[in-house]
Each structure stands twice: as C-alpha cells, then as structure tokens.
Design a protein around this motif. Structure first.
Motif, PDB file in Angstrom:
ATOM      1  N   SER A 220      50.282  46.910  32.699  1.00 48.89           N
ATOM      2  CA  SER A 220      48.880  46.918  32.249  1.00 48.89           C
ATOM      3  C   SER A 220      47.936  46.683  33.413  1.00 48.89           C
ATOM      4  N   LEU A 221      48.327  45.812  34.342  1.00 47.35           N
ATOM      5  CA  LEU A 221      47.507  45.572  35.533  1.00 47.35           C
ATOM      6  C   LEU A 221      47.469  46.805  36.441  1.00 47.35           C
ATOM      7  N   ASP A 222      48.598  47.481  36.555  1.00 45.24           N
ATOM      8  CA  ASP A 222      48.668  48.662  37.411  1.00 45.24           C
ATOM      9  C   ASP A 222      47.968  49.863  36.793  1.00 45.24           C
ATOM     10  N   SER A 223      47.868  49.877  35.482  1.00 44.51           N
ATOM     11  CA  SER A 223      47.172  50.950  34.766  1.00 44.51           C
ATOM     12  C   SER A 223      45.675  50.611  34.719  1.00 44.51           C
ATOM     13  N   PRO A 224      44.853  51.471  34.128  1.00 36.27           N
ATOM     14  CA  PRO A 224      43.430  51.133  33.993  1.00 36.27           C
ATOM     15  C   PRO A 224      43.120  50.174  32.834  1.00 36.27           C
ATOM     16  N   LEU A 225      44.136  49.676  32.137  1.00 39.76           N
ATOM     17  CA  LEU A 225      43.850  48.858  30.959  1.00 39.76           C
ATOM     18  C   LEU A 225      43.285  47.484  31.309  1.00 39.76           C
ATOM     19  N   ILE A 226      43.859  46.797  32.296  1.00 39.52           N
ATOM     20  CA  ILE A 226      43.342  45.496  32.721  1.00 39.52           C
ATOM     21  C   ILE A 226      42.859  45.613  34.158  1.00 39.52           C
ATOM     22  N   LYS A 227      41.584  45.320  34.349  1.00 44.47           N
ATOM     23  CA  LYS A 227      40.981  45.434  35.680  1.00 44.47           C
ATOM     24  C   LYS A 227      40.643  44.033  36.181  1.00 44.47           C
ATOM     25  N   GLU A 228      41.649  43.416  36.777  1.00 48.44           N
ATOM     26  CA  GLU A 228      41.490  42.053  37.280  1.00 48.44           C
ATOM     27  C   GLU A 228      40.351  41.971  38.285  1.00 48.44           C
ATOM     28  N   GLU A 229      40.204  43.006  39.092  1.00 43.05           N
ATOM     29  CA  GLU A 229      39.191  42.991  40.143  1.00 43.05           C
ATOM     30  C   GLU A 229      37.778  43.096  39.586  1.00 43.05           C
ATOM     31  N   ILE A 230      37.638  43.499  38.336  1.00 42.26           N
ATOM     32  CA  ILE A 230      36.306  43.586  37.703  1.00 42.26           C
ATOM     33  C   ILE A 230      36.230  42.489  36.647  1.00 42.26           C
ATOM     34  N   ASN A 231      36.418  41.261  37.070  1.00 44.34           N
ATOM     35  CA  ASN A 231      36.260  40.101  36.202  1.00 44.34           C
ATOM     36  C   ASN A 231      37.100  40.212  34.936  1.00 44.34           C
ATOM     37  N   TRP A 232      38.348  40.676  35.077  1.00 41.92           N
ATOM     38  CA  TRP A 232      39.304  40.748  33.972  1.00 41.92           C
ATOM     39  C   TRP A 232      38.808  41.630  32.820  1.00 41.92           C
ATOM     40  N   ARG A 277      46.225  31.525  35.920  1.00 42.38           N
ATOM     41  CA  ARG A 277      45.087  32.287  36.439  1.00 42.38           C
ATOM     42  C   ARG A 277      44.732  33.439  35.498  1.00 42.38           C
ATOM     43  N   ARG A 278      45.727  34.109  34.993  1.00 39.42           N
ATOM     44  CA  ARG A 278      45.473  35.218  34.074  1.00 39.42           C
ATOM     45  C   ARG A 278      44.857  34.711  32.772  1.00 39.42           C
ATOM     46  N   THR A 279      45.378  33.616  32.262  1.00 34.65           N
ATOM     47  CA  THR A 279      44.841  33.041  31.024  1.00 34.65           C
ATOM     48  C   THR A 279      43.371  32.674  31.197  1.00 34.65           C
ATOM     49  N   LYS A 280      43.055  31.982  32.271  1.00 32.48           N
ATOM     50  CA  LYS A 280      41.675  31.561  32.502  1.00 32.48           C
ATOM     51  C   LYS A 280      40.758  32.755  32.752  1.00 32.48           C
ATOM     52  N   GLY A 281      41.256  33.768  33.445  1.00 32.59           N
ATOM     53  CA  GLY A 281      40.444  34.943  33.705  1.00 32.59           C
ATOM     54  C   GLY A 281      40.091  35.696  32.434  1.00 32.59           C
ATOM     55  N   LEU A 282      41.086  35.935  31.593  1.00 28.83           N
ATOM     56  CA  LEU A 282      40.838  36.644  30.332  1.00 28.83           C
ATOM     57  C   LEU A 282      39.951  35.825  29.405  1.00 28.83           C
ATOM     58  N   LEU A 283      40.187  34.526  29.354  1.00 25.65           N
ATOM     59  CA  LEU A 283      39.362  33.662  28.507  1.00 25.65           C
ATOM     60  C   LEU A 283      37.922  33.644  28.985  1.00 25.65           C
ATOM     61  N   GLY A 284      37.727  33.635  30.298  1.00 22.52           N
ATOM     62  CA  GLY A 284      36.368  33.635  30.826  1.00 22.52           C
ATOM     63  C   GLY A 284      35.584  34.847  30.372  1.00 22.52           C
ATOM     64  N   ARG A 285      36.216  36.014  30.424  1.00 23.77           N
ATOM     65  CA  ARG A 285      35.529  37.236  29.996  1.00 23.77           C
ATOM     66  C   ARG A 285      35.296  37.233  28.487  1.00 23.77           C
ATOM     67  N   LEU A 286      36.322  36.859  27.741  1.00 21.49           N
ATOM     68  CA  LEU A 286      36.213  36.827  26.276  1.00 21.49           C
ATOM     69  C   LEU A 286      35.138  35.858  25.821  1.00 21.49           C
ATOM     70  N   SER A 287      35.093  34.676  26.410  1.00 22.24           N
ATOM     71  CA  SER A 287      34.207  33.609  25.928  1.00 22.24           C
ATOM     72  C   SER A 287      32.753  33.809  26.318  1.00 22.24           C
ATOM     73  N   THR A 288      32.479  34.777  27.177  1.00 18.06           N
ATOM     74  CA  THR A 288      31.083  35.088  27.500  1.00 18.06           C
ATOM     75  C   THR A 288      30.626  36.377  26.814  1.00 18.06           C
ATOM     76  N   HIS A 289      31.434  37.434  26.934  1.00 25.27           N
ATOM     77  CA  HIS A 289      31.006  38.726  26.406  1.00 25.27           C
ATOM     78  C   HIS A 289      30.886  38.719  24.880  1.00 25.27           C
ATOM     79  N   PHE A 290      31.790  38.033  24.192  1.00 27.76           N
ATOM     80  CA  PHE A 290      31.814  38.089  22.727  1.00 27.76           C
ATOM     81  C   PHE A 290      31.161  36.871  22.064  1.00 27.76           C
TER      82      PHE A 290
END
Length: 458
Positions: A220-232, A277-290
């Motif tokens: 998923s990281l290697d595909s376009p589905l998860i873009k860690e470099e763009i704030n998860w 790190r992955r957990t915190k990154g995904l949570l950061g995006r989820l908890s602000t955008h939604f």
C-alpha cells in the motif's frame, strides 16, 4: 428528559398535545464520562436499528438486507462490540444464528448464492465481524466451526487472490473479471485485509498473519494508496489498467480507519517503532480532516458528502465503523488516547442531539447539527451506535481477547473445498475479459465525473 420547544404553539396548545399523548421530539442526554448514560443511549439507539433490520430482510433471509449483503455483517460486528462493553445481550441469539447462516456451506462467507457478484470488501466485512466475535468472547455455536475459523477462511481466500499480474500485487476491488471495476485496487479491500490479518495475528499468535500484514501495508505504501510523504494521505483507489500509477483521491474516513487500527494492532504485537509512527501519522490526518474546525474540531463528519447531501447508503456507515476502530486504536496504543478521547466524546454528545427524529431515538447523519437532519434508516442508526459504543470502549479500558484468554475460539482448519476454487467458477473467456475492460472504463469514467461534480459543488 429535555423537551424541545413547540415553536409558535402557545402554552395551552402545547399542554393539549402532551395530554393527548403526542410526545415532542427530544434529545438523548449523553454524559460521556458515565457508563450508565452511554449504555442507556446505546440501548435507545440500537432498538430502532434492529427494527430496520427485521423490516428490511430480503424475503426473510437471515442476514440478508434488501439490495446489500455486507451491511448486515457490519451491523453484527457493531452489535457484538456493543454487547461486550454494555452487557446488553438481547440481540445475541439472532446475531449468532444469522452470522452462522450467512457463513454458507463452507463457512467462508462466500456462498454461491452471492459469490458471483461480491466484492472483496463485501466478504471482508464478514471476516471482521467473525474476528470481532472471537475478540469479544462472543459465544461459540455448538457443532459449528469457531468464529476464528470463519475469519481465517475469509483471510485465506483473500490472500489467495493477491494479484501480481499488474501493480506488483494488491487485491482487486471486485472478485471476478466480469464485474465492473474489477481492475481497481481500493483502500478498503486492501486495508480491510491488512486489518483482518493483523487482528488474526494478535488473536492466534500465528506469525503467517504478521507476514501478510507487513506485505499488504508495504504494498500500500509502494502503491498510490498511502502517501506517507503527503502527510499520510490515503487515496480511495488506484487502477490496474494503468499499472497503478495514479489514484482516485476522494477522502473517506473508513479508509483511514482500517489502516489505522491495523497499524495499532501491529504495534501492539511487535512494539516496532515503525508501526507507532504509522499509527500516529494516520491518526493525525484522520483526526484533523474528518473533525472540521467549523464544527468545533471534535465532531466527526464525513466531509466529502455530508454538506452536499450526497452520502449514499454505504457512506452513511463510515463514521460508525471508524469510531470503533479509533477506540480500538486507543486500546492497542495508549499513547493515542489523548488525541482520540475528545474526538469520540465530542461526537457522542453531538449524536445525542441528532437522535431526535420523528419518533424517539431516530438518528440522522449530520452529527454537527443540533436537530435531526431528516435522514433515517439502519445505516445512520448503526453509525450512531458505533459512536456511542466507541465511548463505552474508552471507559471499559480493556483490550480484545486472544486465544490465551478465549481458548474456546481456537482456530480450526476446515477441509471443505472452497467456492473460490476454479471448479466452482465459470471458465473466464477472452470475451469476458474484454467485456470487463469496457465495463471498468465506463465505471471509472462515472467515478471521475461524480468526483468532479462533488468538488465543483464545494
């Protein structure tokens, strides 16, 4: 109970209505730090949801709702989690019967009655319901395989569908090449299988599931589905037609939620800092955008469709499932609790105000509104129940069981053949593949047009 104003009605008229037994709509009072208050709210919200379920079964088939199959499985997943933290067992016998009924003759949630038109995400939700049964200690069914075995069957079938013909891997959204959208690889299918593998790994202590969880997330990281470099950033889908070089970027909360909880479970198992790190990154995006600032920053909103009144039957569910997964994340990774708790608590208070529709405890979709928004049905009741249950999970401060403290759920190996075997499916011809390609192009064009329209309306 707090009564709402009767607007232009005078006091005498209001009194007359009350005397005639016509109740004025009221909120559900929510005290987010009170287990009793949350249990009462959950019970009130579950009742109309259950009525919708009983009224909308297709020809009375247990676990089969009209025009959908997976939604009932997701509802059972929600109800079992609710039962664990509330003790409300009034639905358990039907949930148990209907869950096992829909497992099919091979106990893999891929019965031939539906298998010709299912997507991987459809089957996956039943797998998540089955592992939820194991983790909550939901009673096993005498003479039947364990819930863990059913979850394992789903995971095994889907792992066998890992497709390296394009995109270097991933599982497709649809299962059969003749289905429109077959070549798409979407986040909920791949993220859902990742979550299921992680939870099976934790429950069974089987390292094979850890290996698969690693494989799916890395892909998923290697595909376009998860873009860690763009704030998860988590995209909704990518297409095998162009070897997965671009993506459909509509934002849906459950895509974040399924990768989030899977990552949290993996950190709980491995204590590997990359999963933290992955957990915190995904949570950061989820908890602000939604959780938009315009609603105070602590009320969950499916932002892509709620304002535009375009949430379909599927989208109405997303917040409820993601709320449950956020609470489980707090269980698995206590470091996330400080971020998650105010989000779920603020949403619970908002749910109480939104559940004042037509009759007592009928909930709507837009939690940020102080009064019912007019949307009703099983899906919005389920989402609201998920929001309340997630807060009960926080107060319970427990964690899902494993085979160590739920040995009755030990994995069993089923020797029956699978409906997914080549002999059970029609031979796929060149014509089928060409037809599939045409349908996929048409379907994809429709998605792009719909996404463009949604963006233009903002």
């Amino acid at each position: 109970m707090r009564w709402r104003s009767l607007g232009s009605l005078g006091g005498a008229a209001a009194l007359a209505l009350l005397l005639q037994g016509q109740l004025v709509r009221s909120d559900i009072p929510i005290e987010v730090t009170s287990t009793d208050s949350l249990k009462a709210a959950g019970k009130a919200i579950a009742a109309p949801m259950w009525e919708f379920y009983l009224q909308n079964q297709t020809e009375g088939i247990p676990g089969k709702l009209t025009d959908t199959w997976y939604v009932a499985g997701a509802m059972f997943m929600t109800l079992m989690q609710y039962w664990q933290v509330s003790g409300d067992n009034q639905y358990n016998s039907v949930v148990s019967h209907d869950m096992m009924f829909q497992a099919g003759r091979n106990y893999d949630y891929f019965d031939s009655n539906y298998s010709q038109w299912l997507g991987n995400d459809d089957q996956m939700f039943w797998g998540l319901a089955a592992i939820t049964a194991s983790e909550t200690g939901f009673p096993e069914v005498k003479g039947k395989p364990t819930w863990t075995s059913l979850a394992r069957a789903v995971a095994t079938m889907q792992m066998n569908r890992w497709d390296t013909s394009t995109c270097n891997g991933g599982i497709t959204w649809q299962i059969h090449p003749w289905q429109a959208g077959y070549t798409l690889r979407n986040s909920i299918s791949n993220g859902g299988l990742f979550q299921l593998a992680a939870r099976l790994a934790r429950f069974t202590h089987n390292s094979t599931y850890i290996e698969w969880a690693e494989k799916i997330f890395n892909w998923s990281l290697d595909s376009p589905l998860i873009k860690e470099e763009i704030n998860w950033f988590v995209a909704d889908s990518t297409s095998g037609d162009n070897n997965c070089v671009d993506s459909g970027d509509m934002q849906w909360s459950y895509n974040y939620g399924t990768y989030l909880v899977g990552s949290a479970v993996m950190y709980n198992i491995t204590q590997d800092e990359k999963w933290l790190r992955r957990t915190k990154g995904l949570l950061g995006r989820l908890s602000t955008h939604f959780f938009p600032k315009e609603y105070g920053g602590n009320v969950f909103s499916e932002v892509a469709c709620e304002k535009l009144h375009t949430c379909d039957r599927n989208m109405l569910n997303f917040k409820g499932w993601t709320s449950l997964w956020m609470a489980m994340t707090a269980w698995m990774v206590p470091e996330t609790r400080a971020i998650i708790t105010p989000k779920l608590q603020g949403s619970a208070v908002a749910i109480g105000k939104q559940c004042d529709g037509e009759t007592d405890n009928l909930c709507g979709n837009r939690w940020y509104q102080d009064t019912w928004d007019g949307i009703k049905g099983l899906e919005v009741q389920m989402a609201a129940l998920g929001g309340i249950t997630s807060n009960l999970m926080l107060l319970a401060n427990t964690s899902p069981k494993t085979v160590d403290n739920n040995p009755n759920a030990k994995e069993q190996f089923l020797d029956t053949y699978s409906d997914d075997t080549p002999d059970a499916l029609p031979h796929i011809t060149t014509g089928d593949r060409v037809g599939s390609w045409i349908l996929t192009v048409l379907w994809g064009s429709g998605v792009v047009a719909a996404a463009w329209w949604l963006i233009k309306q903002k």
